[in-house]
Design a protein around this motif. Sequence first.
Motif, PDB file in Angstrom:
ATOM      1  N   THR A  50      47.541  44.049   5.129  1.00 35.59           N
ATOM      2  CA  THR A  50      46.950  44.063   6.462  1.00 35.59           C
ATOM      3  C   THR A  50      45.557  43.474   6.531  1.00 35.59           C
ATOM      4  OG1 THR A  50      45.956  46.262   6.224  1.00 35.59           O
ATOM      5  CG2 THR A  50      48.247  46.163   7.002  1.00 35.59           C
ATOM      6  N   ASP A  52      43.008  45.534   6.134  1.00 42.89           N
ATOM      7  CA  ASP A  52      42.268  46.661   6.695  1.00 42.89           C
ATOM      8  C   ASP A  52      40.868  46.725   6.085  1.00 42.89           C
ATOM      9  OD1 ASP A  52      41.492  49.042   7.839  1.00 42.89           O
ATOM     10  OD2 ASP A  52      42.670  50.294   6.486  1.00 42.89           O
ATOM     11  N   THR A  90      42.200  42.796  12.144  1.00 36.76           N
ATOM     12  CA  THR A  90      43.226  42.276  11.239  1.00 36.76           C
ATOM     13  C   THR A  90      44.169  41.340  11.983  1.00 36.76           C
ATOM     14  OG1 THR A  90      45.001  43.919  11.563  1.00 36.76           O
ATOM     15  CG2 THR A  90      43.162  44.551  10.122  1.00 36.76           C
TER      16      THR A  90
END
Length: 404
Positions: A50, A52, A90
Amino acid sequence: MNWPLLNTIPHTPFSREEYLQRISRAQDLMRRSGIDTALATFEYNFRYFTGDMIPTPYQTTRPRFILIPSDGLPIALVPSGVDDVLRETTWITEIRTWPSPNPADEGVSVVAATLAELTGKGARIGIELGAESRPGLPGADLQRLAKIIAPRTLIDATEAVFTPLRMKKSPAEIDRIRTVCRIASEAFLALPRHLRTGMTEREACRAYELECFLRGADKIPKISSVAGRGGHRRAYTAPTDRIIAKGDVLYLDSGCHFDFYWCDFNRYFAFGSIDDDTAHAYEVAWQATEAGLSAVRPGVMARDVWRAMQNVFDRHAGGVGNTSIGRYGHSMGLWMPEPPSISAIDETVLEEGMILNIEPSLPYRSSIDGDLRLMIHEENVVVTKQGSELLTLRASRECPVITN
């Protein structure tokens, strides 16, 4: 107080294309292993797919999931609140949420419903159940999830998908590891001007940490240190308020972060002088490290690198015996340590893009009191087409001596 200017190092975020490549490679590995959908829950797998950027540790009270279907884009399943950050920072576009914290149902129903929607009843759902990983949700919730989604089954995807995928680093990942290795190396080079007899182990570590932060490190999540006359007795340790005296040898092993990527290596410093036994052990471990570095190249096994270092110890260690640590190195990336292990039994074939921590360790007997001491050297390398590239600044062949 006038603080020195902190060095901030700019870096280009991973591109959307890189994340798409990670997903595509994961889906290819899933097809080869008969996995219909992968559910990444381990903090480092979630961040890998992702991007993140939330720096706080992941919690089982607010678990995060990324579902990777057999085809198409992934779906993030996260607590409410986390979804806002993912949308803003993201590349993930589809995000499903639940109100949290909710111990009675911390995302289990949302995950189960999504799996039922996207997979057939006989689907095999890959999740982190193997070595060097762990599911990012409580065990009871994992059992509940398995029961709800039946006859779909949860199977281990660690060895089939997650480990081989993350083991080979992209050029952008390697650049981050190269950067943090340089930061920590330069901090070690600057450290002697802060060291003196009469300071504590904790003070020595704080001085090192400051030098890392001044050079652009984001975080220093690991620091092990111990000083002792004639060397140290253990590898797993933490700095204390013990005062460093003349004749002591300081072992300092640190792991730093840059954009969530690790370095991990150690250095030694003697105070006043270094005894002959420790100096000899330092030289032998340095030679073993050289042998390990020279052995790294594509196509060899991790155990071959271990053997190259063990051969040096067999010739020069004086018959004290092998270390109890169990291996002479490992890998690292978003987590530390990562597979493979540089051990006598690891048959992982080295490939271009793998990161290796070359870390031979040698027990030796000190003539000061007859007890065993431990000598450890560690350097970080990346496997290249031709062999390897040293990412750390190589430790000096002789142990630095602090005369203050």
